[in-house]
Design a protein around this motif. Structure first.
Motif, PDB file in Angstrom:
ATOM      1  N   LEU A 115       0.882  -1.384  -0.152  1.00  0.00           N
ATOM      2  CA  LEU A 115      -0.037   0.277  -0.013  1.00  0.00           C
ATOM      3  C   LEU A 115       0.850   1.326  -0.160  1.00  0.00           C
ATOM      4  O   LEU A 115       1.602   1.503   0.995  1.00  0.00           O
ATOM      5  N   VAL A 116       0.700   1.976  -1.082  1.00  0.00           N
ATOM      6  CA  VAL A 116       1.590   3.006  -1.427  1.00  0.00           C
ATOM      7  C   VAL A 116       0.950   4.380  -0.770  1.00  0.00           C
ATOM      8  O   VAL A 116      -0.328   4.802  -0.915  1.00  0.00           O
ATOM      9  N   PHE A 117       1.561   4.948   0.312  1.00  0.00           N
ATOM     10  CA  PHE A 117       1.112   6.131   1.254  1.00  0.00           C
ATOM     11  C   PHE A 117       1.857   7.309   0.808  1.00  0.00           C
ATOM     12  O   PHE A 117       3.015   7.326   1.584  1.00  0.00           O
ATOM     13  N   THR A 118       1.385   8.358  -0.068  1.00  0.00           N
ATOM     14  CA  THR A 118       2.152   9.318  -0.613  1.00  0.00           C
ATOM     15  C   THR A 118       1.527  10.504  -1.004  1.00  0.00           C
ATOM     16  O   THR A 118       0.238  10.749  -0.587  1.00  0.00           O
ATOM     17  N   MET A 119       2.260  11.376  -1.235  1.00  0.00           N
ATOM     18  CA  MET A 119       1.811  12.814  -1.593  1.00  0.00           C
ATOM     19  C   MET A 119       1.768  13.084  -3.243  1.00  0.00           C
ATOM     20  O   MET A 119       1.175  13.985  -3.574  1.00  0.00           O
ATOM     21  N   LEU A 120       2.055  12.120  -3.947  1.00  0.00           N
ATOM     22  CA  LEU A 120       2.172  12.191  -5.536  1.00  0.00           C
ATOM     23  C   LEU A 120       0.861  12.052  -5.937  1.00  0.00           C
ATOM     24  O   LEU A 120      -0.149  11.732  -5.439  1.00  0.00           O
ATOM     25  N   SER A 121       0.742  12.925  -7.029  1.00  0.00           N
ATOM     26  CA  SER A 121      -0.756  12.992  -7.823  1.00  0.00           C
ATOM     27  C   SER A 121      -0.656  12.888  -9.392  1.00  0.00           C
ATOM     28  O   SER A 121      -1.645  12.968  -9.906  1.00  0.00           O
ATOM     29  N   ASN A 122       0.520  12.441  -9.876  1.00  0.00           N
ATOM     30  CA  ASN A 122       0.682  12.303 -11.031  1.00  0.00           C
ATOM     31  C   ASN A 122      -0.219  10.996 -11.561  1.00  0.00           C
ATOM     32  O   ASN A 122       0.193   9.875 -11.346  1.00  0.00           O
ATOM     33  N   ARG A 123      -1.067  11.047 -12.222  1.00  0.00           N
ATOM     34  CA  ARG A 123      -1.711  10.003 -12.846  1.00  0.00           C
ATOM     35  C   ARG A 123      -1.289   9.061 -13.524  1.00  0.00           C
ATOM     36  O   ARG A 123      -1.556   7.734 -13.218  1.00  0.00           O
ATOM     37  N   LEU A 124      -0.290   9.408 -14.466  1.00  0.00           N
ATOM     38  CA  LEU A 124       0.588   8.191 -15.050  1.00  0.00           C
ATOM     39  C   LEU A 124       1.161   7.498 -14.241  1.00  0.00           C
ATOM     40  O   LEU A 124       1.501   6.128 -14.284  1.00  0.00           O
ATOM     41  N   VAL A 125       2.025   8.222 -12.990  1.00  0.00           N
ATOM     42  CA  VAL A 125       2.742   7.318 -12.356  1.00  0.00           C
ATOM     43  C   VAL A 125       1.651   6.523 -11.264  1.00  0.00           C
ATOM     44  O   VAL A 125       2.013   5.410 -10.896  1.00  0.00           O
ATOM     45  N   LEU A 126       0.664   7.041 -11.086  1.00  0.00           N
ATOM     46  CA  LEU A 126      -0.536   6.117 -10.331  1.00  0.00           C
ATOM     47  C   LEU A 126      -0.847   4.995 -11.126  1.00  0.00           C
ATOM     48  O   LEU A 126      -0.951   3.663 -10.663  1.00  0.00           O
ATOM     49  N   ASP A 127      -1.021   5.218 -12.278  1.00  0.00           N
ATOM     50  CA  ASP A 127      -1.274   4.203 -13.172  1.00  0.00           C
ATOM     51  C   ASP A 127      -0.278   3.052 -13.302  1.00  0.00           C
ATOM     52  O   ASP A 127      -0.559   1.933 -13.548  1.00  0.00           O
ATOM     53  N   ARG A 128       0.907   3.785 -13.408  1.00  0.00           N
ATOM     54  CA  ARG A 128       2.166   2.618 -13.564  1.00  0.00           C
ATOM     55  C   ARG A 128       2.226   1.929 -12.272  1.00  0.00           C
ATOM     56  O   ARG A 128       2.761   0.872 -12.158  1.00  0.00           O
ATOM     57  N   LEU A 129       1.957   2.507 -10.981  1.00  0.00           N
ATOM     58  CA  LEU A 129       2.153   1.630  -9.773  1.00  0.00           C
ATOM     59  C   LEU A 129       0.921   0.548 -10.000  1.00  0.00           C
ATOM     60  O   LEU A 129       1.178  -0.568  -9.370  1.00  0.00           O
ATOM     61  N   CYS A 130      -0.165   0.678 -10.321  1.00  0.00           N
ATOM     62  CA  CYS A 130      -1.002  -0.380 -10.531  1.00  0.00           C
ATOM     63  C   CYS A 130      -0.709  -1.419 -11.369  1.00  0.00           C
ATOM     64  O   CYS A 130      -0.842  -2.510 -11.207  1.00  0.00           O
ATOM     65  N   GLU A 131      -0.307  -1.074 -12.485  1.00  0.00           N
ATOM     66  CA  GLU A 131       0.401  -2.030 -13.459  1.00  0.00           C
ATOM     67  C   GLU A 131       1.571  -2.618 -12.877  1.00  0.00           C
ATOM     68  O   GLU A 131       1.713  -3.799 -13.128  1.00  0.00           O
ATOM     69  N   LEU A 132       2.316  -2.187 -11.911  1.00  0.00           N
ATOM     70  CA  LEU A 132       3.163  -3.104 -11.343  1.00  0.00           C
ATOM     71  C   LEU A 132       2.764  -3.979 -10.445  1.00  0.00           C
ATOM     72  O   LEU A 132       3.655  -5.078  -9.938  1.00  0.00           O
ATOM     73  N   GLY A 133       1.704  -3.906 -10.072  1.00  0.00           N
ATOM     74  CA  GLY A 133       0.902  -4.864  -9.296  1.00  0.00           C
ATOM     75  C   GLY A 133       0.799  -4.443  -7.534  1.00  0.00           C
ATOM     76  O   GLY A 133       0.563  -5.197  -6.790  1.00  0.00           O
ATOM     77  N   VAL A 134       0.919  -3.104  -7.374  1.00  0.00           N
ATOM     78  CA  VAL A 134       0.480  -2.604  -5.893  1.00  0.00           C
ATOM     79  C   VAL A 134      -0.799  -2.857  -5.716  1.00  0.00           C
ATOM     80  O   VAL A 134      -1.773  -2.740  -6.526  1.00  0.00           O
ATOM     81  N   GLN A 135      -1.178  -2.915  -4.554  1.00  0.00           N
ATOM     82  CA  GLN A 135      -2.790  -3.421  -4.168  1.00  0.00           C
ATOM     83  C   GLN A 135      -3.466  -2.121  -3.964  1.00  0.00           C
ATOM     84  O   GLN A 135      -4.678  -2.106  -3.699  1.00  0.00           O
TER      85      GLN A 135
END
Length: 209
Positions: free
Chosen positions: A85-105
């Motif tokens: 579970l990534v707990f962060t201040m990032l807001s870049n949609r492409l990065v968020l999508d990439r995290l999902c692609e990597l497999g974070v829950q």
């Protein structure tokens, strides 16, 4: 009732203390370990089993593991039994999508507050994935910042932390020429021409807080 065993990974002591304080009020969760660097997290995961790892996106890394997208990809590949579970201040949609692609829950923004974190943990414990939405605040600057590609985002994040092009290239395992090109592309997207303007733009947008 079997407790859900959690490891917390964040380089900010206040965040660690706050998250631990909240979770300790819920008997189903056990905060078994706290770490502040990428290397410490890997050591902890190798040493014992955890059900969930709550991790920051940006932590002090090293040349072995780094941090950000590269490090999280490593964690997902090497510790598939752990829910990240990534707990962060990032807001870049492409990065968020990439995290999902990597497999974070799950991904939860820190400014969403502890109730959102608890909701995400509950969802993870029931086998569901969670993606916190971008806030969409900040007007034109926010739009320009969130338009960055994942690779540009990674380069800027490390640049803002004080690293030089050669150091960023070594951490991300890219050439100096590639890093320079990605940094230049980010400048064009943000409408700035100098490193000083680039830094000011990122700080104004609180993009890497």
């Amino acid at each position: 009732m079997k407790k859900i065993k959690i490891v917390l990974a964040d380089d900010h002591a206040v965040v660690l203390m706050g998250v631990r304080g909240v979770l300790e009020r819920h008997p189903q969760y056990q905060v078994a370990c706290e770490v502040r660097t990428s290397g410490e997290l890997v050591e902890a995961l190798r040493r014992e089993h955890f059900d969930i790892a709550i991790i920051d996106f940006s932590m002090p890394g090293d040349e072995v593991y780094g941090d950000g997208v590269r490090f999280i990809g490593y964690l997902v590949r090497n510790f598939p039994e752990v829910k990240f579970l990534v707990f962060t201040m990032l807001s870049n949609r492409l990065v968020l999508d990439r995290l999902c692609e990597l497999g974070v829950q799950g991904v939860v923004r820190k400014d969403a507050g502890m109730p959102q974190l608890l909701s995400a943990l509950d969802a993870l414990s029931k086998g569901r994935r969670v993606l916190s939405p971008c806030t969409g605040e900040g007007g034109d600057l926010h739009s320009r910042l969130t338009s960055l590609s994942v690779k540009e985002y990674e380069v800027l994040r490390l640049f803002v932390s004080g690293l030089r092009v050669c150091e960023i290239a070594r951490l991300l395992r890219r050439s100096d020429k590639t890093i320079s090109a990605q940094k230049a592309s980010a400048k064009r997207r943000l409408g700035v021409t100098t490193d000083q303007e680039l830094l000011a733009c990122c700080l104004e947008g609180h993009f890497f807080d």
